[in-house]
Every structure is written in structure tokens, then in C-alpha cells.
Design an enzyme around this catalytic site. Structure first.
Site, PDB file in Angstrom:
ATOM      1  N   SER A   1       4.953  -5.489  -2.578  1.00 18.35           N
ATOM      2  CA  SER A   1       5.134  -4.057  -2.818  1.00 18.35           C
ATOM      3  C   SER A   1       5.773  -3.383  -1.597  1.00 18.35           C
ATOM      4  O   SER A   1       6.907  -3.708  -1.242  1.00 18.35           O
ATOM      5  CB  SER A   1       3.794  -3.424  -3.199  1.00 18.35           C
ATOM      6  OG  SER A   1       3.972  -2.139  -3.737  1.00 18.35           O
TER       7      SER A   1
ATOM      8  N   GLY B   1       0.809  -1.208   0.000  1.00 17.70           N
ATOM      9  CA  GLY B   1       0.000   0.000   0.000  1.00 17.70           C
ATOM     10  C   GLY B   1       0.840   1.255   0.000  1.00 17.70           C
ATOM     11  O   GLY B   1       0.355   2.343   0.312  1.00 17.70           O
ATOM     12  N   GLY B   2       2.126   1.100  -0.364  1.00 18.16           N
ATOM     13  CA  GLY B   2       2.992   2.271  -0.485  1.00 18.16           C
ATOM     14  C   GLY B   2       3.240   2.998   0.813  1.00 18.16           C
ATOM     15  O   GLY B   2       3.599   4.171   0.796  1.00 18.16           O
TER      16      GLY B   2
END
Length: 509
Positions: A162, A79-80
Site C-alpha cells: 500500500s 498505512g496511507g
């Protein structure tokens, strides 16, 4: 279940602490998903999101006992660092396909303003990088409690997607590579290393939050107390992306809140720690998709759109740097459906800068400092889906997740082809992952309930060699084919460019 106390009031921006024990004999029903942590850009109260969010989910065989000692798969969502975007992925299918031989764990952690507010004022009256500290607390919770669910606390494999994959990298180098025996193997999908400034470089972010919440009216030493006294709605109103200093909008930066080099958990930039060999050496699986940048890149009509995008997303870049970037990334042909002519170039440049080349360069350091016993496996996911191709996205970021967890288990993010012509990809990828979780080698087990030898349907996944010679990676293709390929020399050259550019900007700080 709670793995930490609610991070509310006086516990805001502090390291997580143990939850309060429930009274003996009290039954807590754990049949619905609790809230995820508050992400950027949503109003409070937010549907399904809350400040009280430090919860863990566990999938285990029904008949597992404290004596089962099953391997544990601990997943860190992405989710960055700005949202919990892979929350509550269902581990039921991988437990079943493993022959009920593993335990799966996933969890929430603080993000955005709540997880990564940075300043010397935070350090003095709180803790920096509390989102990463949440993750570490969870891994300690697993070590302490997972046996009660049938798991083996001495065999935990950590997996991230991610920003979760970037987090795995940071736990490898945490405290300068100190080994707290929290995991014995690691798996990363699309490792994400954004700009990782020092706390001192982020004072402007804290000043903005103080101003937007009215806490700039008190003395600096009292500002943390002021922020902790504010209603969650007031703080959430300041939890959004804003231009970096000296930049203008649009576009706004994609990842405004990020971990910082704090001198403790992260004593230096992760790249430097990897380069110096200050990391935990464990067997690893690392992979990326072919078109990592396609869901992030601007729909660029010309080179100037790409230059502006990079300047606004990387605060230390100069116009000379963007000229050099464009020299390494001339216009890519052919054009892609539903996009402007320079979109393919923007997609490739951002995908390599942010995901593909960080993995490439970290792999080199891992191999350089690891022993022969440290097995490293890498892959490129190249599974095409007609809907993605029609949208001009190619094989986008985290498209492999649906094959790893099963397309029914990741919240509707899978392509339709996983139920038709790409259905064979699912047992292929899931088999490799389950095998690695069980034996720290993707080639050991098939998908039969009794385990056993390597399945004939899965090609041998060769180890990656970063010491010259062929750096072989598995390439997974449409329909479930898989072969080994070397790393193209032009990709290696572009990754060397990004590494040199990053070093140059760091030396100027």
C-alpha cells in the site's frame, strides 16, 4: 533495535541521524516489539505508539554468520502515510520456508504530522518528507549492518504494501532516479499514489497546525522552534484529518497527510519521473487485489455520494471531473451484500483510481524505459473468502498479505479460509516471493530446504510486456489455482482516463 536516533525535541522534522552507540559490553535485550510511530486520530499517550519509534526488526537463521551472505527481504509497511498499520509482521515463517536461506527486515517510520508536515518553514528549519527519509536511512542501515545478521548487503530486495508500495515507487525515482545501490529488486502490493502536492501547496496544513498548537503567535521564522518546544500531547492533538481547502465534511479525506514534491528527494511528481525514465531499473513484482476500493469507498446510495466522496478526497477535482468519472463508471450490478446500490460503483472507481491504475500506468513507463534484462512480473489477486463475500468486500485491499507472509504472521488480518480451503494459496504465493527475493525471478526455486528447480505445483509466471501485444499477468484464484491472463481492454481505457485527468489537473496548477 534502533536504526536512527529518537526523533525528539530538536530532531523533530529533521532528517534522521545515527543513533548513539551503546557502551561496549552493554547488552540490550531485543525480545519485545518497541512502540510504533504515532498515527492520526489517537490521543497521547497512545497504547503501543510513541514519538520515539524508529526501530527495526530482523529475522535471520540462528546459525547465520557474517560470511553467510543471504539475500535480504526489506519490508516497508503501509498505512496511507498516516499510521504504521502493518507493523511488526512476523518474518519467521518465510525464513523457515525458504530453507533458512534469507533474512527478513521490517521497521517503523514517521507518519502523519510527524512524518509529512510540509511548508517552506519546514524546509528552512528542518526537512521535508522525513517519513521517506526515515525509510532511506533504514535502507542505508541495512547496507551497513545486515552482514552482522547473515545478510548480503549487495542483495537487498525492497518490498512495500500500500503506502509502503508507493514508497518503493518513490525510492525508484528518488533524486531523479539516482542509484545509491540500496536494493537490487523491488516488490509492491497495491502501489498507492495519493495526491502529491508541492510543499507550497501545503502551507495551509502548516498554518492549521501552528494555530492549533498556539505557535501562530510567534514570528514565522520562529514557528518551527515553537513546535519543537511543544509537548507531544499538544502536537498529537493536531494530528488528524481535516477538510481540504474549499471542501466541507463529511466525508473527511482518507489521506490528509502525504509526501510532497520537495524539489530534492522528489524533484517532480513521481508519475512524471517515471514517464521521463528517471528511475532505477530493477526486476520487479507488482500486484493488486481485484476489489482494491471496497474497504475505502463510501456506502453510496446514489451518484451524488460518489461525487462528494471524490471531491473531498482529491482537492483539485472539479464537479465537471466527477461527472466524467461517473460517465466512465455507470452503476455496477448486481448490488453487494450489506451495502447501498451504488457501493459497487464507488468501490471500483476508487480502487482503480488509487491502486490499480497507478500500477498499470507505472508499468507502462517501466517497460518503455527498461532494458530487456529488467524483468517485470505482475499479478491480480482474486482469492475469495466467504466472510469477505458475505460482507460485500470481494477480494479487498492487501488480502494477499496473509498468503505472502503466512496467515499467522500479520496480526489477525487474515481471513479464516487461509486455514481451510485457501490454505494451498499460502505456499503458492510465499514460494513466488521467496524465489524472487533469492534470485530476482519468481520461477527459480521451490520450497524445499535445499532449493532446487521450479516446483511443479507452481505455474510459470510469465513476464509482463508493456510494449503492445498481450500484457500478461498472473491471476491467483480461490484454492490456489494460478493462470496467466491479459489486461482487459476496458480496464486499460479507464486507466488512460485517470492518467489524462491527472495530467489535466496538474497542468492547471
Amino acid at each position: 533495535m534502533r536504526y536512527a536516533a529518537p526523533p525528539l525535541g530538536e530532531l523533530r522534522w529533521r532528517a534522521p541521524v545515527e543513533p548513539v552507540r551503546t557502551r561496549a559490553g552493554t547488552l540490550e535485550r531485543a525480545t519485545t516489539y518497541p512502540p510504533t510511530c504515532l498515527g492520526i486520530g489517537v490521543a497521547y499517550p497512545a497504547n503501543g505508539q510513541d514519538e520515539d519509534c524508529l526501530f527495526v526488526n530482523i529475522w535471520a537463521p540462528t546459525n547465520a554468520t557474517a560470511q553467510s551472505k543471504l539475500p535480504v527481504w526489506a519490508f516497508i509497511q503501509g498505512g496511507g502515510y498516516t499510521a504504521n498499520t502493518n507493523a511488526n509482521w512476523d518474518g519467521n515463517e518465510v525464513v523457515q520456508r525458504s530453507g533458512h536461506s534469507i533474512v527478513v527486515v521490517n521497521f517503523n517510520y514517521r507518519v502523519g504530522l510527524w512524518g509529512f508536515l510540509a511548508s517552506e518553514r519546514v524546509r528552512a528549519d528542518g526537512a521535508l518528507n522525513v517519513g521517506l527519509l526515515d525509510q532511506r536511512m533504514l535502507l542505508k542501515w541495512v547496507k551497513t549492518h545486515i552482514a552482522q545478521f547473515g545478510g548480503d548487503s549487495s542483495h537487498v530486495v525492497v518490498h512495500g504494501a500500500s503506502a509502503g508500495a508507493g514508497s518503493v515507487g518513490m525510492h525508484l525515482v528518488a533524486y531523479g532516479g539516482r542509484n545509491d545501490d540500496l536494493f537490487v529488486g523491488a516488490m509492491t502490493e497495491s502501489i498507492f499514489f495519493p495526491a502529491q502536492p508541492s510543499a507550497a501547496e501545503l502551507e495551509y496544513q502548516f498554518d492549521r497546525v501552528a494555530s492549533q498548537t498556539g505557535c501562530d503567535r510567534v514570528a514565522p521564522a520562529q514557528q518551527m522552534a515553537c513546535l519543537r518546544s511543544k509537548d507531544a500531547a499538544v502536537l498529537q492533538a493536531a494530528n488528524y484529518a481535516q477538510p481540504f481547502p474549499g471542501r466541507s465534511e463529511p466525508p473527511l479525506p482518507l489521506f490528509y497527510w502525504t509526501p510532497c514534491v520537495d524539489g530534492d528527494l522528489l524533484p517532480d511528481l513521481p508519475y512524471r519521473l517515471f514517464e521521463r525514465g528517471q528511475f532505477i531499473s530493477v526486476p520487479m513484482v507488482l500486484g493488486t487485489s481485484t476489489n482494491e476500493g471496497s474497504v475505502f469507498a463510501p456506502d453510496a446510495a446514489g451518484p451524488s455520494d460518489i461525487a462528494t466522496f471524490f471531491l473531498n478526497n482529491f482537492p483539485l477535482l472539479t464537479p465537471n471531473d466527477t461527472t466524467a468519472i461517473l460517465a466512465h463508471y455507470p452503476q455496477q450490478l448486481p448490488p453487494l451484500p450489506q451495502h447501498q446500490p451504488w457501493f459497487p460503483t464507488a468501490s471500483r472507481a476508487y480502487g482503480e483510481a488509487t491502486f490499480i491504475c497507478p500500477q498499470h500506468n507505472v508499468l507502462t513507463y517501466l517497460r518503455r524505459h527498461s532494458t530487456n534484462k529488467t524483468r517485470l512480473y505482475t499479478y491480480r489477486y482474486n482469492v475469495h473468502d466467504d466472510e469477505n463475500l458475505a460482507a460485500g468486500l470481494g477480494v479487498p485491499h492487501l488480502f494477499d498479505a496473509a498468503a505472502i507472509f503466512g496467515p499467522d504472521n500479520i496480526g489477525g488480518a487474515a481471513g479464516a479460509s487461509y486455514w481451510t480451503y485457501n490454505a494451498p494459496v499460502v505456499p503458492l504465493m510465499m514460494g513466488y516471493w521467496i524465489s524472487f527475493v533469492r534470485g530476482l525471478d519468481p520461477n527459480l526455486y521451490d520450497l524445499m530446504p535445499t532449493g532446487g528447480g521450479r516446483g511443479a505445483q507452481r505455474p510459470v509466471w510469465e513476464r509482463w510486456d508493456g510494449l503492445g501485444g498481450d500484457r500478461k499477468r498472473l491471476v491467483v484464484e480461490t484454492g490456489g489455482a494460478a493462470t496467466m491472463e491479459g489486461t482487459p481492454s476496458d480496464e486499460s481505457q479507464r486507466c488512460a482516463f485517470w492518467l489524462a485527468l491527472g495530467r489535466g489537473r496538474m497542468e492547471q496548477k
